[in-house]
Design a protein around this motif. Structure first.
Motif, PDB file in Angstrom:
ATOM      1  N   ASN A 244      -5.595 -19.129  22.059  1.00 52.12           N
ATOM      2  CA  ASN A 244      -5.131 -19.604  20.757  1.00 52.12           C
ATOM      3  C   ASN A 244      -5.307 -21.122  20.701  1.00 52.12           C
ATOM      4  N   ALA A 245      -6.300 -21.574  19.970  1.00 49.55           N
ATOM      5  CA  ALA A 245      -6.616 -23.000  19.936  1.00 49.55           C
ATOM      6  C   ALA A 245      -5.463 -23.832  19.386  1.00 49.55           C
ATOM      7  N   GLU A 247      -2.262 -23.154  19.349  1.00 47.27           N
ATOM      8  CA  GLU A 247      -1.146 -23.170  20.299  1.00 47.27           C
ATOM      9  C   GLU A 247      -1.423 -24.156  21.431  1.00 47.27           C
ATOM     10  N   ALA A 248      -2.658 -24.147  21.934  1.00 48.45           N
ATOM     11  CA  ALA A 248      -3.013 -25.066  23.010  1.00 48.45           C
ATOM     12  C   ALA A 248      -2.904 -26.515  22.558  1.00 48.45           C
ATOM     13  N   ARG A 249      -3.359 -26.804  21.362  1.00 46.00           N
ATOM     14  CA  ARG A 249      -3.295 -28.172  20.871  1.00 46.00           C
ATOM     15  C   ARG A 249      -1.848 -28.609  20.646  1.00 46.00           C
ATOM     16  N   ARG A 250      -1.020 -27.705  20.155  1.00 49.03           N
ATOM     17  CA  ARG A 250       0.397 -28.056  19.973  1.00 49.03           C
ATOM     18  C   ARG A 250       1.050 -28.375  21.314  1.00 49.03           C
ATOM     19  N   THR A 251       0.767 -27.554  22.313  1.00 46.02           N
ATOM     20  CA  THR A 251       1.318 -27.805  23.647  1.00 46.02           C
ATOM     21  C   THR A 251       0.856 -29.148  24.184  1.00 46.02           C
ATOM     22  N   ALA A 252      -0.428 -29.419  24.040  1.00 46.79           N
ATOM     23  CA  ALA A 252      -0.988 -30.670  24.546  1.00 46.79           C
ATOM     24  C   ALA A 252      -0.388 -31.879  23.836  1.00 46.79           C
ATOM     25  N   ASP A 308      -4.464 -36.041  20.451  1.00 47.67           N
ATOM     26  CA  ASP A 308      -5.538 -35.066  20.561  1.00 47.67           C
ATOM     27  C   ASP A 308      -6.807 -35.700  21.141  1.00 47.67           C
ATOM     28  N   ALA A 309      -7.025 -36.972  20.821  1.00 48.64           N
ATOM     29  CA  ALA A 309      -8.262 -37.652  21.236  1.00 48.64           C
ATOM     30  C   ALA A 309      -8.330 -37.900  22.734  1.00 48.64           C
ATOM     31  N   ILE A 310      -7.162 -37.927  23.429  1.00 48.67           N
ATOM     32  CA  ILE A 310      -7.176 -38.255  24.858  1.00 48.67           C
ATOM     33  C   ILE A 310      -7.021 -37.010  25.721  1.00 48.67           C
ATOM     34  N   SER A 311      -7.146 -35.826  25.117  1.00 49.82           N
ATOM     35  CA  SER A 311      -6.974 -34.598  25.884  1.00 49.82           C
ATOM     36  C   SER A 311      -8.114 -33.624  25.617  1.00 49.82           C
ATOM     37  N   VAL A 312      -8.224 -32.647  26.512  1.00 47.14           N
ATOM     38  CA  VAL A 312      -9.156 -31.534  26.331  1.00 47.14           C
ATOM     39  C   VAL A 312      -8.283 -30.305  26.099  1.00 47.14           C
ATOM     40  N   SER A 313      -8.090 -29.970  24.824  1.00 44.22           N
ATOM     41  CA  SER A 313      -7.163 -28.894  24.501  1.00 44.22           C
ATOM     42  C   SER A 313      -7.735 -28.009  23.400  1.00 44.22           C
ATOM     43  N   GLY A 314      -7.294 -26.756  23.424  1.00 45.22           N
ATOM     44  CA  GLY A 314      -7.752 -25.796  22.436  1.00 45.22           C
ATOM     45  C   GLY A 314      -8.186 -24.509  23.098  1.00 45.22           C
ATOM     46  N   GLU A 344      -3.844 -19.745  33.292  1.00 42.20           N
ATOM     47  CA  GLU A 344      -4.666 -19.466  32.115  1.00 42.20           C
ATOM     48  C   GLU A 344      -5.737 -20.538  31.933  1.00 42.20           C
ATOM     49  N   THR A 345      -5.352 -21.792  32.107  1.00 43.29           N
ATOM     50  CA  THR A 345      -6.326 -22.872  31.991  1.00 43.29           C
ATOM     51  C   THR A 345      -7.409 -22.749  33.063  1.00 43.29           C
ATOM     52  N   MET A 346      -7.020 -22.463  34.307  1.00 49.33           N
ATOM     53  CA  MET A 346      -8.000 -22.288  35.377  1.00 49.33           C
ATOM     54  C   MET A 346      -8.982 -21.163  35.057  1.00 49.33           C
ATOM     55  N   THR A 347      -8.454 -20.074  34.549  1.00 49.71           N
ATOM     56  CA  THR A 347      -9.315 -18.923  34.251  1.00 49.71           C
ATOM     57  C   THR A 347     -10.374 -19.273  33.220  1.00 49.71           C
ATOM     58  N   HIS A 348      -9.990 -20.020  32.186  1.00 44.27           N
ATOM     59  CA  HIS A 348     -10.969 -20.394  31.157  1.00 44.27           C
ATOM     60  C   HIS A 348     -12.011 -21.366  31.701  1.00 44.27           C
ATOM     61  N   TYR A 349     -11.589 -22.274  32.574  1.00 43.98           N
ATOM     62  CA  TYR A 349     -12.582 -23.156  33.196  1.00 43.98           C
ATOM     63  C   TYR A 349     -13.527 -22.350  34.081  1.00 43.98           C
TER      64      TYR A 349
END
Length: 360
Positions: A244-245, A247-252, A308-314, A344-349
């Motif tokens: 969920n892009a 959701e990821a951005r909100r968390t970040a 958002d600009a300083i992270s890799v999220s989504g 979850e993040t590791m799995t997507h990478y």
């Protein structure tokens, strides 16, 4: 570490579970299995006492943890991200990295910066009046010891360090030395990187500002007769990747507002001077009550798009877009700090992001 072409991207992962050494080592093993080329750990000594907002769990000793990680990994380069030139004598840093490099068959590196106040504020007998001068001397001593021989030992007479005919008998396995990455932001630190280091390794940047600040590193390298393309261009940024892009951005954004607030010069360069002028510098942060209050107040004023600009999220697709933005800015070693669900993040990478860049 830079054997990459201009279109390649190497991936690193900063692993940390404060208060739990075993969990940190497990994260490192998982990151290597996911395809990360580099594993880094933070190097903290003191965390704020009584804070309920920042660094609430106790830190472990970084080089001990790196040694443990080295025994359970096989291929990843291991380095502190980053240590400092204040708490340990440079002879000890040179010896520690050499030992780690030998025990891992050439997989050690040294990430080093000038230091942050919260790490040694309680140590009243440390001299931190001129952090850049101390740092520059420390780097010279470390490199000099790695090169020292019985016939040509190192003698060094500086303002902070003084060595007379020093020869470090144990030598690194890496040739010509373990990669030396400098973590620093100002013109002097970036200039020193271009002059003597193997890589630039700052913490937290947006792509546009990274590209602008990288130029001094490359220009000084060229002025010194070095090949600018030989310098690793790394950066450490937070990452959150889920299906969920939004959701990821909100968390970040929620987790990284204060992270960006700790970089007021970056905020100013991004156009948020009014926020930056009231925010403590990271290197000066001792996380006193007054500093925490200012930091939180500044964080509340930072727009979502700036965080958002300083992270890799989504989702994976957007994460790839964000990584490409850093790549276009000159980054060839992206070291990510997983925020949120680590697995979850590791799995997507592992399944989508790293293979995408490997296949290009």
């Amino acid at each position: 570490m830079n054997s990459l072409s201009s279109t390649d991207m190497s991936f690193g992962c900063q692993v940390v579970s404060y208060g739990d050494v075993g969990a940190t080592v497990d994260q490192a093993v998982r990151a290597e299995s996911a395809g990360f080329d580099t594993i880094t750990v933070p190097d903290h000594l003191f965390h704020p006492t009584g804070s309920t907002e920042f660094l609430v769990d106790p830190p472990w000793e970084a080089f001990t943890v790196l040694g443990a990680i080295g025994q359970r990994t096989d291929e990843a380069t291991l380095l502190p991200g980053v240590t400092d030139s204040v708490r340990r004598h440079p002879t000890e840093l040179a010896h520690a990295i050499t030992t780690l490099d030998r025990m891992t068959d050439g997989r050690a590196g040294l990430g080093i910066g000038a230091g942050e106040a919260f790490n040694f504020a309680p140590i009243a007998d440390l001299d931190w009046e001129n952090p850049y001068r101390r740092f520059r001397e420390a780097v010279a001593v470390i490199d000099g010891l790695w090169e020292s021989t019985p016939e040509e030992p190192l003698s060094f007479a500086g303002e902070y360090f003084d060595l007379d005919d020093a020869h470090m008998g144990l030598k690194p396995a890496s040739e010509p030395r373990p990669p030396l990455w400098i973590g620093g932001y100002g013109p002097s630190m970036r200039g020193l990187t271009g002059a003597v280091a193997d890589g630039w390794f700052p913490w937290i940047y947006s792509p546009d500002e990274y590209e602008a600040d990288l130029q001094r590193v490359l220009e000084v390298a060229e002025d010194r007769g070095r090949d600018p393309e030989s310098i690793d261009r790394a950066v450490m940024v937070p990452t959150t990747v889920t299906e969920n892009a939004d959701e990821a951005r909100r968390t970040a954004i929620e987790r990284n507002r204060t992270t960006l607030a700790l970089r007021p010069p970056l905020l100013a360069a991004m156009g948020y001077e009014d926020v930056a002028e009231n925010t403590p510098l990271m290197r000066e942060m001792a996380f006193t009550d007054e500093q925490e209050e200012r930091l939180l107040a500044a964080a509340d004023r930072i727009p979502e798009e700036a965080v958002d600009a300083i992270s890799v999220s989504g989702d994976p697709e957007r994460a790839i877009e964000r990584i490409e933005a850093f790549q276009d800015a000159g980054v060839d070693n992206l070291v990510v700090i997983p925020v949120g669900d680590f697995e979850e993040t590791m799995t997507h990478y592992e399944e989508e992001i790293i293979p995408y860049f490997a296949d290009r």
